[in-house]
Design an enzyme around this catalytic site. Structure first.
Site, short mmCIF file in Angstrom:
data_model
loop_
_atom_site.label_atom_id
_atom_site.label_comp_id
_atom_site.label_asym_id
_atom_site.label_seq_id
_atom_site.Cartn_x
_atom_site.Cartn_y
_atom_site.Cartn_z
N ARG A 172 -9.71 -0.95 -2.53
CA ARG A 172 -9.28 -0.04 -3.61
C ARG A 172 -8.63 -0.89 -4.69
NH1 ARG A 172 -4.08 1.86 -3.88
NH2 ARG A 172 -3.70 2.21 -1.67
N HIS A 195 -3.27 4.13 -5.42
CA HIS A 195 -3.68 5.20 -4.48
C HIS A 195 -4.04 6.47 -5.26
CE1 HIS A 195 -3.68 8.16 -1.31
NE2 HIS A 195 -2.64 8.76 -1.84
N TYR A 222 3.58 -2.90 -3.85
CA TYR A 222 3.33 -3.31 -2.47
C TYR A 222 2.21 -4.33 -2.29
CZ TYR A 222 0.15 0.76 -2.94
OH TYR A 222 -0.77 1.66 -3.37
#
Lengths: 351, 320
Positions: free
Chosen positions: A257, A261, A270
């Site tokens: 990805r 998100h 992160y």
């Protein structure tokens, strides 16, 4: 007593196109030049759609949206192996699969814009609504596969989910049902390596997700999810196997990805820029372009033309979506039950 | 007409509907070879084959999810969950999917299935085997909740549920499975969902109950001029019948075996307060279990409302 080996396993990984766009001729699926172009155009369309959806969210024209950037090969490659007769149980990040099967652009945007009316799949497609609850569509797909087998329909049921879903109980229950009943079911896991902020190693101690199928008694394979030909090849085989009654297959598409998100997330919190840059080099669209250029099928001008066609399709979808009148309050009650209860009917009247 | 108990009546309804409609399939743990833990599905595997009566792995969420997929595909699955306490493992499938499938697909898919599960206390079974948390399910729009109170209505309600275009949770009071025998016609009849039944006519107090409490209420009201309503369907519930009876009697006692707080009795009381408060001559009373987890066998009789508690409530509203 000597120790007995009860079973011995191996896990396969399939790649057809490497990062440089070089294909293994033995593994290259039989696709005409026109079909390869179609795959390319669909991946480009998915990318353009995705970029536009993110922009629309930033402008406040749709709500929270989960980007698919980086997963175009996994989605287009797998859906390219399906027909409208097959049944699809998606999660919420497979808009590339929807677009491949001809799902209207306007309707996808309308859904992410928060309009209930968009949830009605077109009659020619057997696509379940987006499943925002993670993994719960998996046993439902097993049920549809049971029903297809009972009706002796030669269709495949396909369910999409991410790496996070493999941690859920419903993944186990659905996989187990598929194995026990030898169902015509294809599990397509888009392992994009991040479930919001939890990386794959925080999700499982398995060396691959594909190997989980072994425990359920059927084939699991990992494919390079950024290689559209590998995804297509594995899915086509699995779908044919399902349609012929030979049982389920688990396909792990190892992809990435590249975006957040959702539009409400900031992946910079992160994961490192280096990691993202590494995967940008492995962009599935770039890889297919390199391959097609080598075959004389691609040049920058043809890309620009294809991009313009894609943009026009998305433009038209945006315009169509924005021309819709907002849903009326009475829409709240639509299709809650086949016939409204007396109380619901009373509540509907005063809205 | 045969005198049947509730197990036999439900078995008959399933067999007749499976005969009539090849879309009806049963699935669940032990429903086939074993005939279900209460033998409700006994003989159906032999009669209809393993394609129609599926012994599944032990997976409540999987059973429920699979039933949703089957229903959407065009079948009429009847998933059985062995005890109501085990439906909790399948809450997500029931709440987030079965109940909402028609709505969230805007009518493209529907979910005509009947979830059968034994429910309620008084059978001296282990933990989680005697739950009566029906109100949890009634909060979910899109899910119908039906509770038979005896063999005759069980057969007619189940047939109606099997023909309903939406998901129905069919709660079978375990205490009644073999307690009562009634004349059950072999021929086809339906008991309409959403309609209460006047189990006993009366003029001075209305008692509303359902499931296994009905049997207890009918014992308790002996000697009183009480009208007893057997609710049969909890969602949608027959508020009209309740209001009409309260308008006649002026008093209301609600009896259920679930815990009091947020139990379904609260919904009934609130509805009567909204629609018929000026007809009331006494406060609405609820006779319920206490707000504690359903206990094991040694304490179950202290948990379930008993005849004396119901009579005390009747006396209280009548003397108010």
């Amino acid at each position: 007593m000597p120790e007995l080996i009860l079973a011995d396993f191996h896990v396969k990984r399939l790649q057809v196109l490497n990062e440089k766009g070089e294909a293994d001729p033995e593994l290259l699926p039989e696709l005409s030049d026109a079909q390869m172009w179609r795959m390319y155009e669909l991946m480009l369309l998915a990318r353009i759609f995705d970029e536009r959806a993110v922009a629309l969210q930033r402008e406040g024209r749709i709500g929270t949206y989960p980007p698919i950037r980086g997963q175009e090969a996994a989605q287009v490659g797998s859906a390219f192996a399906l027909t409208g007769k097959d049944w699809l149980f998606p999660s919420f990040r497979e808009m590339g699969a929807h677009l491949t099967l001809g799902y209207p652009v306007a309707q996808l945007l309308q859904y992410w814009g928060g309009d209930e009316r968009a949830q009605k799949a077109p009659p020619q497609l057997n696509i379940f609504p987006f499943c925002v609850a993670v993994g719960s569509q998996i046993p439902q797909a097993a049920g549809a596969a049971l029903a297809a087998r009972y009706r002796r329909d030669p269709v495949a049921v396909v369910t999409y989910f991410g790496d996070g879903a493999t941690s859920k109980g419903d993944f186990h229950e659905g996989m187990n049902l598929a194995g026990v009943f030898n169902l015509p079911l294809v599990f397509i896991c888009q392992n994009n390596q991040w479930a919001i902020s939890i990386p794959l190693k925080g999700q499982t101690a398995s060396a691959s997700l594909a190997q989980k199928a072994i425990a359920y008694g059927f084939e699991g394979v990992q494919v390079d999810g950024n290689d559209v030909f590998a995804v297509y090849r594995a899915t086509r085989q699995a779908v044919e196997k399902a349609r012929s009654g030979a049982g389920p297959t688990f396909i792990e598409c190892l992809t990435y990805r590249m975006a957040d998100h959702t539009t409400a997330d900031d992946a910079g919190r992160y994961r490192s820029a280096e990691e993202v840059a590494y995967w940008e080099e492995r962009d599935p669209i770039l890889r297919l372009e390199r391959f097609m250029e080598g075959r004389g099928l691609w040049n920058p001008q043809k890309r620009d033309e294809a991009a313009a066609r894609g943009a026009a399709i998305v433009d038209a979808g945006v315009a169509e979506m924005e021309a819709l009148s907002p849903p009326a309050a009475a829409e709240l009650f639509e299709d809650v039950l086949a016939t409204l209860t007396p109380r619901q009917a009373g509540q509907r009247k005063v809205r | 007409m045969a005198q049947l108990n509730m197990v036999q009546a439900i078995n008959l309804a399933l067999a007749q509907e499976m005969e009539r409609d090849d879309r009806v399939l049963l699935l669940g743990e032990d429903v086939g070879r074993d005939g279900g833990v209460f033998r409700v599905t006994e003989g159906l595997l032999e009669r209809f084959g393993a394609d129609r009566v599926l012994d599944t792995p032990l997976c409540e969420s999987g059973i429920m999810g699979a039933a949703i997929g089957m229903a959407a595909y065009g079948l009429r699955p009847v998933p059985e969950i062995q005890f109501m306490g085990f439906t909790y493992s399948a809450f997500e499938q029931l709440f987030a999917h079965a109940a909402r499938l028609r709505s969230r697909s805007r009518g493209r898919y529907s979910c005509p299935m009947v979830v059968r599960t034994p429910y309620g206390g008084g059978i001296k079974a282990p933990e989680l085997h005697e739950e009566s948390t029906e109100a949890l399910f009634c909060q979910v729009p899109g899910l119908k909740v039906v509770v038979p109170s005896g063999p005759y209505v069980a057969k007619g309600l189940l047939v109606a549920a099997l023909r309903d275009p939406d998901p129905v949770l069919f709660l079978e009071p375990t205490r009644l499975y073999r307690l009562l025998r009634e004349e059950v016609p072999d021929g086809e009849y339906l008991v309409e969902l959403g309609r209460a039944r006047v189990a006993r006519q009366g003029g001075s107090v209305t008692v509303v109950a359902w499931g296994s409490m009905l049997e207890r209420v009918l014992k308790a009201v002996e000697g009183y001029d009480a009208e007893v309503l057997d609710l049969l369907t909890l969602n949608p519930f027959d508020s009209e019948a309740i209001v009409a009876s309260v308008q006649k009697t002026g008093r209301l006692v609600i009896v259920h075996e679930a815990a009091k707080t947020c139990g379904f009795g609260a919904e009934i009381a609130a509805t009567v307060a909204e629609e018929a408060i000026l007809h009331l001559r006494a406060p609405i009373l609820r006779v319920t279990a206490p707000d504690v987890p359903v206990p094991l066998a040694k304490l179950i009789d202290h948990y379930l409302p008993d005849v004396q508690q119901i009579r005390s409530a009747l006396d209280e509203v009548l003397q108010y």
